[in-house]
Design a protein around this motif. Structure first.
Motif, PDB file in Angstrom:
ATOM      1  N   LYS A 119       1.086   4.134  -2.848  1.00  0.00           N
ATOM      2  CA  LYS A 119       0.949   5.571  -2.539  1.00  0.00           C
ATOM      3  C   LYS A 119       2.166   6.358  -3.038  1.00  0.00           C
ATOM      4  N   ILE A 129      -6.524   3.908  -3.720  1.00  0.00           N
ATOM      5  CA  ILE A 129      -5.218   4.323  -3.183  1.00  0.00           C
ATOM      6  C   ILE A 129      -4.407   4.975  -4.301  1.00  0.00           C
ATOM      7  N   LYS A 135       0.852  -1.204   0.000  1.00  0.00           N
ATOM      8  CA  LYS A 135       0.000   0.000   0.000  1.00  0.00           C
ATOM      9  C   LYS A 135       0.885   1.249   0.000  1.00  0.00           C
ATOM     10  N   ASP A 136       1.933   1.176   0.782  1.00  0.00           N
ATOM     11  CA  ASP A 136       2.863   2.325   0.834  1.00  0.00           C
ATOM     12  C   ASP A 136       3.530   2.512  -0.527  1.00  0.00           C
ATOM     13  N   GLU A 147      -4.416   8.852  -3.751  1.00  0.00           N
ATOM     14  CA  GLU A 147      -3.324   9.139  -2.813  1.00  0.00           C
ATOM     15  C   GLU A 147      -1.956   9.252  -3.471  1.00  0.00           C
ATOM     16  N   THR A 148      -1.907   9.167  -4.802  1.00  0.00           N
ATOM     17  CA  THR A 148      -0.580   9.331  -5.429  1.00  0.00           C
ATOM     18  C   THR A 148      -0.517  10.717  -6.084  1.00  0.00           C
TER      19      THR A 148
END
Ligand code: GLC
Length: 750
Positions: free
Chosen positions: A82, A104, A78-79, A108-109
């Motif tokens: 992102k 995501i 997930k990190d 979130e990017t």
């Protein structure tokens, strides 16, 4: 600082939206070529915004994980998503779950580039069809295209954009477990099947909501691993590579396949994943492939144990320079490419080209227009495992069954038989029925043979059951109960074979016998004197010589998928007249392997009366069952071949005809096969080569004149100088119902 980033994000988002908007505005009414250039313009507009790290992220594919509820994602992934360090995820499916992952990436990017979701949808997604080798024995291209189409319907309804299929590896060594995943031993048939499967997966075209990207694998020649041992070395002449192994991959690409997967094996000393001859010279320069290339699982990392790269950086550089665009699961592109570019050891332009190829597919899929378009829970609910799909799975399964023997017309059985015993470790083996690589298929929904038989017979029929033994151990404690059960019955259906995962990846065997003590069980049941029908569930040819000599009826059913039990019962009780034909040769002994019909004649062809000819001291040269073989509940006869001319020039085509008659008492389908033999060439030619086939239905007593057209391409081969073309000379041409019992004609090519 945060305000700055937020402002920059809004600007980037605006730029992306503008890029997308301008693209889709023009996309709506443009011709394909200008549509491509529109997509290219949109791709370049995004590429121009990307940092080097974000570009490299698009070249990275990581797997989702699983827990009991289904796919899960590792926290660190997930990190990575992102951080824009992942461009695609595989093994994630489900409308809801893929939507969550996509959110995501999109929200979130920094650049909001959507993820690509891939998965091994090999022979069905939720509704499981026969394993590909089994399905290939239907010789029915419509069946195979339809099963891929249904797989794409279900997969795309569950958020998937991309399947790692079709597997196009020609395989002639049944020790290799992955033979189960392909289309058998023949180049021509394998090519036609590859086309059908790509058309099924990609349907009306990339971007259609019910289509997925196909992935031609495993490029190349993975099926030729030495000794049938998975991941082993392959080595062959360029002639054999191009004549036998490459055509199915090329057929898939010519059919429009969007992606290609590299194979684990080395070829001529260079692993495919670092092999520029394969990935650039052949794939892109000769074949004009414009999609993207993904590695197989960690195969960039495997360049180290292969001994072709000494560290992460050299492995990553070798793969990228060979023409590999996406790194599946090794993470080597992420780890090494940025530094290589900054040190001037790698051109960023190579990375840009790879990113373009991947972004182009994301645009074509419509993901920049709507990243969630495939992740629709309502569509998922209304699509998955609907009745028409299950009916198609049953129909395709029936057509994949090969009747190997039927002495004294033991089959078809009567539905009102008084007592039928269903015995054996595969009789009620639900999980085994969906075979290997069965994706998200729910095995608990598969129909077992026992259930299929119970559903088919009349209420007055008593169905008895005994396991008899396990699939692959030496337990004989259940024998006595099985023998007692058999003695009570009027007929015994004996279900033997392999476990599903005894074939597929990392499942090579040195023996081709029935595993465990199954052979002993068959012999014990045969001693009861009851009529026995052996039903095989397996993913490779088996050396069932004793069964062939001692059991009156044998039915090859492979692993038939969700509707297995009903499909087998349809054949056993005659609701469907079996029409399948083998697409792989069944050896008599593993010692004969590799054995296939299109062998060379050699300088000392077998002569039983001459010691010094090509044969064995302890085994025949002949297979147990030849390529193209399969029986029916009716019989067919073939008339003599007629040719449009006894000789042709190199500008002509040749018509080859033969009358086929159903000489039995019931309607049946026959696969009429056309073979040639080029008797003399500048290089030796196989004794037979399949060049066409037609699957026809004939009513009892009905005859049909079947005509094939032989083209110059059909007569062409890689000549001594490696040019592809024909050579004048004498040809034999054959037509028949398998590769052995054939009618022959002769013509001259001037
Ligand atoms: C496997 C297989 C390949 C599959 C890939 C992703 O190792 O070789 O066929 O598509 O990994 O699961």
């Amino acid at each position: 600082m945060k305000k700055y980033h937020a402002a920059m994000n809004r600007i980037y988002l605006l730029v992306i939206v503008v890029a997308i908007f301008t693209g889709c505005q023009k996309n709506s009414n443009t011709s394909p070529s200008s549509a491509n250039s529109q997509v290219d313009g949109r791709v370049d507009s995004v590429l121009a915004l990307m940092t080097l790290e974000e570009k490299i992220g698009q070249l990275t594919l990581f797997t989702s994980d699983y827990d009991v509820t289904g796919p899960t994602i590792r926290e660190n992934y997930k990190d990575d998503i992102k951080a824009g360090k992942v461009g695609a995820i595989f093994n994630a499916f489900g409308a809801d779950y893929t939507r969550k992952l996509q959110e995501i990436a999109v929200k979130e990017t920094r650049l909001h580039i959507p993820l690509l979701f891939g998965y091994d949808v090999i022979h069905g997604h939720r509704t499981i069809f026969p394993i590909p080798l089994g399905e290939s024995c239907s010789w029915d291209l419509n069946v195979m295209q339809q099963s891929a189409r249904i797989a794409a319907e279900e997969a795309s309804a569950e958020g998937l954009h991309w399947t790692f299929a079709p597997m196009c590896d020609i395989a002639r060594d049944p020790r290799w477990g992955r033979m189960a995943e392909g289309a058998g031993e023949d180049t021509y048939l394998g090519s036609r099947i590859a086309e059908a499967r790509v058309k099924g997966f990609q349907g009306e075209g990339i971007g259609a909501l019910n289509s997925v990207l196909a992935c031609v694998k495993h490029f190349a020649a993975y099926g030729a691993v030495q000794a049938g041992r998975d991941y082993h070395t392959t080595d062959m002449s360029d002639r054999v590579l191009r004549e036998v192994y490459l055509p199915p991959y090329k057929a898939a690409i010519d059919a429009g396949a969007a992606t290609v997967m590299t194979s684990f094996n080395e070829l001529d000393g260079i692993p495919a994943t670092g092999n520029k001859y394969l990935m650039t010279d052949i794939l892109r320069k000769e074949w004009n492939f414009t999609g993207f290339v993904v590695t197989d699982y960690t195969s960039i990392m495997e360049l180290l144990p292969h001994g072709i790269a000494e560290d992460t950086a050299s492995a990553a550089a070798l793969a990228l320079e060979a023409g590999v665009d996406m790194d599946m699961q090794a993470g080597f592109y992420n780890d090494a490419l940025e530094k290589l570019v900054k040190e001037g050891k790698l051109k960023e332009g190579l990375i840009d080209e790879a990113v373009r190829r991947i972004l182009r597919k994301k645009f074509e899929l419509g993901l920049f227009d709507d990243p969630y378009r495939y992740s629709n829970v309502e569509r998922e609910k209304s699509t998955v495992m609907k009745k028409e799909f299950l009916d198609a799975a049953r129909d395709g399964a029936r057509k994949s069954i090969v009747l190997l023997k039927n002495e004294k017309q033991v089959l078809p059985l009567s539905k009102s038989i008084k007592r039928i015993a269903v015995i054996g470790p595969l009789a009620d083996a639900r999980r085994e029925m969906i075979g290997s690589w069965s994706a998200a298929g729910d095995w608990t929904k598969a129909v077992t043979l026992l259930e299929g038989i119970k559903a088919a017979v009349t209420p007055s029929t008593q169905v008895l059951y005994a396991r008899g033994c396990n699939i692959n151990d030496d337990t004989t404690t259940y024998f006595s109960q099985a023998i007692q059960t058999a003695k009570q019955a009027d007929v015994v259906v004996l279900a033997v074979g392999e476990a599903a995962l005894m074939t597929g990846e990392a499942a090579s065997r040195t023996a081709l016998d029935l595993p465990g003590v199954q052979q002993k069980l068959v012999e014990e049941i045969q001693k009861t004197g009851k009529p026995v029908v052996v039903v095989l569930s397996n993913g490779r040819p088996l050396t069932i010589n004793w069964i062939n000599d001692n059991i009156p009826a044998i039915v090859e059913t492979w692993f038939l998928g969700t509707q297995a039990g009903h499909a087998i019962a349809d054949v056993l009780f005659g609701d469907y007249n079996p029409s399948g034909k083998l697409t792989v040769t069944f050896p008599r002994s593993v010692g004969q392997v590799p054995i296939y019909y299109s062998m060379k004649n050699t300088g000392r062809p077998m002569d039983a009366n001459n010691k010094y000819t090509s044969k064995y001291l302890d085994e025949s040269n002949e297979p147990l069952y030849p390529f193209g073989y399969g029986l029916s509940y009716t019989t067919f006869t073939y008339g003599d071949i007629s040719l449009s001319s006894p000789q042709i020039t190199q500008q002509d085509e040749l018509k080859v005809s033969c009358k086929v008659t159903n000489t039995g008492k019931r309607a049946g389908e026959e696969v009429v096969q056309l073979y040639i033999h080029d008797l003399v060439g500048s290089v030796t030619r196989p004794v037979k080569e399949l060049k066409n086939f037609q699957k026809i239905m004939l009513q009892p007593g009905e005859s049909k004149e079947i005509t094939f057209t032989l083209t110059q391409h059909d007569l062409s081969f890689y000549r001594k100088d490696m040019s592809f073309g024909v050579e004048p000379g004498k040809f034999e041409v054959y037509i028949g119902g398998d590769s052995r019992d054939l009618k022959k004609g002769i013509f001259i090519l001037q």
